[in-house]
Motif scaffolding. Sequence first.
Motif, PDB file in Angstrom:
ATOM      1  N   TYR A   1       0.864  -1.306   0.261  1.00  0.00           N
ATOM      2  CA  TYR A   1      -0.027  -0.025  -0.033  1.00  0.00           C
ATOM      3  C   TYR A   1       1.076   1.307  -0.127  1.00  0.00           C
ATOM      4  CZ  TYR A   1      -3.649   3.074   1.714  1.00  0.00           C
ATOM      5  OH  TYR A   1      -4.692   4.217   1.917  1.00  0.00           O
ATOM      6  N   ASN A   2       1.751   1.296   0.872  1.00  0.00           N
ATOM      7  CA  ASN A   2       2.732   2.445   1.070  1.00  0.00           C
ATOM      8  C   ASN A   2       3.603   2.564  -0.136  1.00  0.00           C
ATOM      9  OD1 ASN A   2       1.633   3.672   3.232  1.00  0.00           O
ATOM     10  ND2 ASN A   2       2.923   2.380   4.653  1.00  0.00           N
ATOM     11  N   ALA A   3       4.174   1.371  -0.464  1.00  0.00           N
ATOM     12  CA  ALA A   3       5.520   1.272  -1.600  1.00  0.00           C
ATOM     13  C   ALA A   3       4.612   1.745  -2.784  1.00  0.00           C
ATOM     14  CB  ALA A   3       5.905   0.023  -1.530  1.00  0.00           C
ATOM     15  N   THR A   4       3.529   1.258  -3.072  1.00  0.00           N
ATOM     16  CA  THR A   4       2.863   1.793  -4.454  1.00  0.00           C
ATOM     17  C   THR A   4       2.640   3.235  -4.707  1.00  0.00           C
ATOM     18  OG1 THR A   4       1.841  -0.434  -4.586  1.00  0.00           O
ATOM     19  CG2 THR A   4       1.291   1.159  -5.982  1.00  0.00           C
ATOM     20  N   ALA A   5       2.252   3.749  -3.349  1.00  0.00           N
ATOM     21  CA  ALA A   5       2.060   5.093  -3.303  1.00  0.00           C
ATOM     22  C   ALA A   5       3.222   5.960  -3.117  1.00  0.00           C
ATOM     23  CB  ALA A   5       1.022   5.468  -2.117  1.00  0.00           C
ATOM     24  N   MET A   6       4.053   5.375  -2.881  1.00  0.00           N
ATOM     25  CA  MET A   6       5.492   6.250  -2.705  1.00  0.00           C
ATOM     26  C   MET A   6       6.015   6.104  -4.296  1.00  0.00           C
ATOM     27  SD  MET A   6       5.615   7.714   0.056  1.00  0.00           S
ATOM     28  CE  MET A   6       4.015   7.785   1.029  1.00  0.00           C
ATOM     29  N   PHE A   7       5.799   5.503  -5.121  1.00  0.00           N
ATOM     30  CA  PHE A   7       6.125   5.045  -6.520  1.00  0.00           C
ATOM     31  C   PHE A   7       7.506   4.541  -6.263  1.00  0.00           C
ATOM     32  CE2 PHE A   7       3.298   8.641  -6.909  1.00  0.00           C
ATOM     33  CZ  PHE A   7       2.688   8.471  -8.138  1.00  0.00           C
TER      34      PHE A   7
ATOM     35  N   LEU B   1       9.158   0.980  -6.973  1.00  0.00           N
ATOM     36  CA  LEU B   1       8.663  -0.337  -7.857  1.00  0.00           C
ATOM     37  C   LEU B   1       8.783  -1.461  -7.155  1.00  0.00           C
ATOM     38  CD1 LEU B   1       8.604  -0.300 -10.857  1.00  0.00           C
ATOM     39  CD2 LEU B   1      11.009  -1.060 -10.964  1.00  0.00           C
ATOM     40  N   GLY B   2       9.232  -1.596  -5.901  1.00  0.00           N
ATOM     41  CA  GLY B   2       9.035  -3.035  -5.244  1.00  0.00           C
ATOM     42  C   GLY B   2       7.657  -3.067  -4.870  1.00  0.00           C
ATOM     43  N   GLY B   3       6.857  -2.155  -4.493  1.00  0.00           N
ATOM     44  CA  GLY B   3       5.197  -2.261  -4.198  1.00  0.00           C
ATOM     45  C   GLY B   3       4.493  -3.014  -5.335  1.00  0.00           C
ATOM     46  N   TYR B   4       4.843  -2.596  -6.664  1.00  0.00           N
ATOM     47  CA  TYR B   4       4.080  -3.241  -7.861  1.00  0.00           C
ATOM     48  C   TYR B   4       4.481  -4.603  -8.027  1.00  0.00           C
ATOM     49  CZ  TYR B   4       3.745   2.031  -8.770  1.00  0.00           C
ATOM     50  OH  TYR B   4       3.261   3.245  -8.359  1.00  0.00           O
TER      51      TYR B   4
ATOM     52  N   VAL C   1      11.120   4.742  -0.492  1.00  0.00           N
ATOM     53  CA  VAL C   1      11.816   4.022  -1.540  1.00  0.00           C
ATOM     54  C   VAL C   1      12.639   3.084  -1.054  1.00  0.00           C
ATOM     55  CG1 VAL C   1      12.557   3.955  -3.969  1.00  0.00           C
ATOM     56  CG2 VAL C   1      11.092   5.649  -3.298  1.00  0.00           C
ATOM     57  N   GLN C   2      12.369   1.913  -0.830  1.00  0.00           N
ATOM     58  CA  GLN C   2      13.447   1.157   0.088  1.00  0.00           C
ATOM     59  C   GLN C   2      12.868  -0.486  -0.213  1.00  0.00           C
ATOM     60  OE1 GLN C   2      11.883   2.611   3.899  1.00  0.00           O
ATOM     61  NE2 GLN C   2      10.979   0.974   4.310  1.00  0.00           N
ATOM     62  N   HIS C   3      12.251  -0.733  -1.199  1.00  0.00           N
ATOM     63  CA  HIS C   3      11.659  -2.127  -1.287  1.00  0.00           C
ATOM     64  C   HIS C   3      12.419  -2.827  -2.413  1.00  0.00           C
ATOM     65  CE1 HIS C   3       8.700   0.615   0.312  1.00  0.00           C
ATOM     66  NE2 HIS C   3       8.248  -0.303   1.019  1.00  0.00           N
TER      67      HIS C   3
END
Length: 399
Positions: free
Chosen positions: A130-136, A138-141, A284-286
């Motif tokens: 949720y956060n990673a995607t919102a923070m742009f 790429l790991g969140g995607y 951005v840490q993923h």
Amino acid sequence: MSKLKGSFLPEGFFIRDWSVWTGGVLLALLALGVFVWHDMWGITAGFRNWGDWFFYGVGLYPERPEKVWLHPGSITNAGLLAGAVAAAFLSGRIRLRRSSWYGYVKSLTGGTLMGIGAALAAGCNVGGFYNATAMFSLGGYAMLPGLILGGYLGVRFLRWELYNIATRLRAQCPCKTEGKSDNAPEQVSSLGVLAGWCFVFFLAGLFLYYLFQGHAREAGLLLLGALIGITLQRSRLCFAQAFREPFINGDYAMVKVIAFSLVIYGLGAGLLKLALIQPESAGVQHPFWLGSFSGGVIFGFGMLQAGTCATGTLWRAGEGHVRVMLSMLAFAVFSSLGFFLVQKFEPAGFLGEAFFLPELMGWPLSFLFFLAVPLLWLALAAWNAKTGRMAVFGSPRDG
């Protein structure tokens, strides 16, 4: 004991559940509030801090962790839990809910897997998706398809479990889990209202204590965490449902809510970064892609065993679910241990690196790419609801 019908409370504020859509919108706005106030909101970091103290206490970790009452993640988690407890008292939903020994085993297993998955993905369903995607990030995607696959495998396992384990256990011990259903009519007692307001005043006192001690950051995080806890408890918003129900019967109502909430959150976070209110690198840490994807699969499967997500472990524990409390403890211990082992033994770049999407394609295309993700998720869920192709127990149209 006298029963109340809401005379001491705003009409419907605690007596009736909020719309889950209200919960989704408020969650996005409160997450943005945390981002503006401090940094990206998360759950795993707070759990990891608790686990770090456990392993430091037994002598496994050499370095002393940050104090719990000053750790941002621990403070927001504590605020979320306390806010959920207050709301549960005021709504009459708090009571000790016990389970069978097998339920406790499943909860511990689920919490363990969620902790391991969060360590691999550098975040849970909140921080890693949720956060990673919102923070742009790429790991969140990459974590989203992992969560979807993990949810599907988890439901397939639940189906196998239903026919091979649950029926045998029921035959051996035809006892029922104590406590009423989550959807049972509310009976709010005067004692419960008193206890709920005691929690509210305790939170207010702690908020003022932080302020008087010069810890404005911590005071704000405590308040925002409590508001998130109240929102989740009142709206019954749960990420686990979004990755479970589509594969049970095709229902994707929660997918709509989470996707809409994500759009609000991501657009807001992107604008905050564009305005330089927060650094573009914030959140951005993923690890893309193996860490995020594999962590998502393991975490998604674990969610199905525990019966809840990372946020759910806090607000459902606040309602008295013993199973969830065990999941929370296992999550804290194994997320800490998992992060420790990843940092110690992972070869450089094996799980992937963190990438900021606008650095790869610029802001305009990044916004389009971001908006495409929830739309594709919704399209997949809608197709499944219509065809029932991935619904393990059948789709709503079958009824």
